[in-house]
Write a protein that holds these residues in place. Structure first.
Motif, PDB file in Angstrom:
ATOM      1  N   SER A  99     -12.838  -9.976   1.437  1.00 35.12           N
ATOM      2  CA  SER A  99     -14.271  -9.382   2.003  1.00 35.12           C
ATOM      3  C   SER A  99     -14.061  -7.793   2.756  1.00 35.12           C
ATOM      4  N   GLU A 100     -13.186  -7.387   1.681  1.00 35.47           N
ATOM      5  CA  GLU A 100     -13.056  -5.899   2.984  1.00 35.47           C
ATOM      6  C   GLU A 100     -13.655  -5.121   2.066  1.00 35.47           C
TER       7      GLU A 100
ATOM      8  N   LEU B 153       1.033  -7.749   1.912  1.00 29.23           N
ATOM      9  CA  LEU B 153      -0.363  -8.953   1.672  1.00 29.23           C
ATOM     10  C   LEU B 153      -1.039  -8.062   0.621  1.00 29.23           C
ATOM     11  N   GLU B 154      -2.125  -9.336  -0.211  1.00 25.23           N
ATOM     12  CA  GLU B 154      -3.137  -8.851  -0.341  1.00 25.23           C
ATOM     13  C   GLU B 154      -4.115  -8.395   0.451  1.00 25.23           C
ATOM     14  N   GLU B 155      -5.455  -8.416  -0.248  1.00 29.65           N
ATOM     15  CA  GLU B 155      -6.441  -7.592   0.608  1.00 29.65           C
ATOM     16  C   GLU B 155      -7.353  -8.602   0.179  1.00 29.65           C
ATOM     17  N   THR B 156      -7.696  -8.967   1.190  1.00 27.63           N
ATOM     18  CA  THR B 156      -9.111 -10.067   0.936  1.00 27.63           C
ATOM     19  C   THR B 156     -10.841  -9.721   0.250  1.00 27.63           C
TER      20      THR B 156
ATOM     21  N   GLY C  70     -10.642  -8.909   7.776  1.00 27.71           N
ATOM     22  CA  GLY C  70     -11.188  -9.876   6.177  1.00 27.71           C
ATOM     23  C   GLY C  70      -9.176 -10.744   6.347  1.00 27.71           C
ATOM     24  N   GLN C  71      -7.830  -9.628   7.004  1.00 28.02           N
ATOM     25  CA  GLN C  71      -6.988 -11.026   6.789  1.00 28.02           C
ATOM     26  C   GLN C  71      -6.281 -11.560   7.717  1.00 28.02           C
TER      27      GLN C  71
ATOM     28  N   ARG D 164       1.100  -1.237   0.186  1.00 27.60           N
ATOM     29  CA  ARG D 164      -0.267  -0.060   0.288  1.00 27.60           C
ATOM     30  C   ARG D 164       0.652   1.290  -0.190  1.00 27.60           C
TER      31      ARG D 164
ATOM     32  N   LYS E 131      -8.539 -14.444   7.439  1.00 30.45           N
ATOM     33  CA  LYS E 131      -7.911 -15.606   7.032  1.00 30.45           C
ATOM     34  C   LYS E 131      -7.028 -16.571   7.877  1.00 30.45           C
TER      35      LYS E 131
ATOM     36  N   ARG F 202     -15.193 -13.145   8.999  1.00 29.29           N
ATOM     37  CA  ARG F 202     -14.279 -12.405   8.942  1.00 29.29           C
ATOM     38  C   ARG F 202     -15.909 -11.415   9.951  1.00 29.29           C
TER      39      ARG F 202
ATOM     40  N   LEU G  89      -3.040  -4.841   9.577  1.00 25.66           N
ATOM     41  CA  LEU G  89      -4.303  -5.606   8.577  1.00 25.66           C
ATOM     42  C   LEU G  89      -5.560  -5.484   8.881  1.00 25.66           C
ATOM     43  N   SER G  90      -5.830  -5.944   7.463  1.00 22.36           N
ATOM     44  CA  SER G  90      -7.555  -6.199   7.716  1.00 22.36           C
ATOM     45  C   SER G  90      -8.000  -7.145   8.591  1.00 22.36           C
TER      46      SER G  90
END
Lengths: 286, 116
Positions: free
Chosen positions: A285-286, A280-283, B27-28, A268, B31, B37, B24-25
């Motif tokens: 569900s973001e 790290l890729e976003e998922t 969602g991450q 980012r 996972k 989530r 981190l989100s």
């Protein structure tokens, strides 16, 4: 022996010792974040503290880096902070470089030299120029910039190292190179003016991966194919193909016919978080 | 512990802070934990209890100490804490807001050891 020479010698020896301890050879560029991971030093990017970097000598040694600084500056600062760790200095706060300019500080000189030798080993530099058939003494700004990218350091950082640490260029040559600013270099390499940071990857790029952040332009060799939406094709130019980093994750760029490829790791823009998650890729569900 | 339990709220708040600090989100994290989530959202809201195993895994993911995630230790490290080995001259380099932020970030590492 003068104090600077003595400190530089200590820095060089320590850089070789660290490379050996963590199983790197003595000439290839390295990813400083991967080295810190191997050395069990935590690296954390922050975007809300005004500084270059901080080394916290805690039970779990920790380096904090400002992600508001340019990408390649962060790598050098990380190596600098790692220097404070390996030399056993206590916790250290490194202010923004412009504010820190001033009197000679032995510990700062020592870890700056360490960072330089660690990221830009003398043998590796010679190879980087010779493999590109560039005569170091006559190297042009675009060539210096290309080699700087291959070591993951900034243009001025490489010039300073070539002039002061390894003494491969003269002071006059260094001064001449510094007169050419980054926007001019980008324009000469791309053939158009660009405000975005630019990363050059040529066929001599020595390691399998490079870090960029969203918005960075990447100049890849002609014929390169990228099968990923993390970086997007922008345009063809005489020096190769220009791509733009679009979203976090990994993108493989390759020239299948030439058996050449590189992994591009996109983070980012001004990423704040642990270094290990920077791309790290976003998922979904973001 | 119940939803309104202050201890659970502290843990929930520290999990949220540590996640953000790690970049981190939800969602991450979900996972990585093998959860959906919304489960992470519920944990961070203090509506769902966290198991010891999840706390341990979260501490590993966020690279913070289990002790801190469990709500022990101050929210901000003391600048004069001997463990930090931070000389007085270093403290003068940062503005107060920046120093406070730095000490909050470092607080999450209280009690953390470097595993070999």
């Amino acid at each position: 022996m003068n104090i600077r020479t003595d400190l530089a010698k200590q820095a060089l020896e320590k850089s070789l010792e660290i490379r050996e301890e963590y199983q790197y050879d003595f000439r290839s560029p390295l990813c400083i974040y991967e080295l810190c991971e191997r050395a069990k030093v935590k690296v954390q990017f922050v975007n809300d503290v005004s500084m270059e970097g901080i080394y916290a000598a805690l039970a779990k040694p920790t380096i904090l880096l400002s992600s508001l600084r340019p990408l390649m500056r962060r790598s050098f600062t990380c190596a600098h902070e790692l220097g404070h760790h390996v030399f056993g200095h206590g916790s250290t706060i490194d202010e923004l470089k412009d504010e820190a300019a001033g009197k000679f500080q032995p510990n700062e000189f020592l870890v700056d030299s360490f960072a330089g030798f660690l990221l830009m080993p003398a043998q590796g530099i010679k190879r980087a120029f010779s493999s590109r058939s560039i005569e170091l003494a006559k190297a042009k700004p675009e060539q210096i910039y290309t080699v700087a990218c291959s070591f993951g350091v900034g243009y001025e950082t490489l010039i300073g190292h070539l002039k002061c640490a390894v003494q491969y260029i003269t002071a006059d040559h260094g001064a001449l190179l510094r007169k050419t600013k980054l926007p001019q270099i980008r324009e000469r390499l791309l053939g158009f003016a660009a405000k975005e940071p630019l990363m050059i990857v040529d066929r001599h790029y020595p390691i399998g991966a490079l870090d960029v952040e969203i918005g960075t332009l990447v100049l890849l060799p002609a014929g390169t194919i990228v099968e990923s939406d993390h970086i997007e094709f922008f345009k063809d130019v005489p020096n190769g193909r220009v791509f733009r980093a679009m979203r976090p994750g990994l993108a493989r760029a390759a020239i299948p016919a030439a058996n050449w490829g590189v992994m591009i790791r996109v983070s980012r823009y001004q990423y704040a978080g642990l270094a290990r998650y920077r791309h790290l890729e976003e998922t979904d569900s973001e | 512990m119940t939803t309104g339990d202050p201890k659970r709220q502290v843990i929930a708040s520290r999990i949220r802070d540590a996640r953000r600090l790690a970049g981190l989100s939800q969602g991450q994290v979900a996972k990585m934990l093998g959860l959906q989530r919304p489960s992470v959202t519920e944990i961070e809201a203090g509506n769902r209890a966290v198991t010891a195993e999840e706390i341990s895994k979260l501490a590993e993911i966020f690279d913070v100490s289990v002790v801190w995630l469990l709500g022990e230790g101050a929210a901000q490290l003391n600048a004069h804490d001997d463990r930090l080995q931070l000389a007085a001259r270093e403290l003068q380099k940062l503005k107060k807001d920046d120093l406070d932020r730095l000490l909050s970030i470092l607080a999450s590492m209280q009690g953390q050891e470097n595993k070999t």
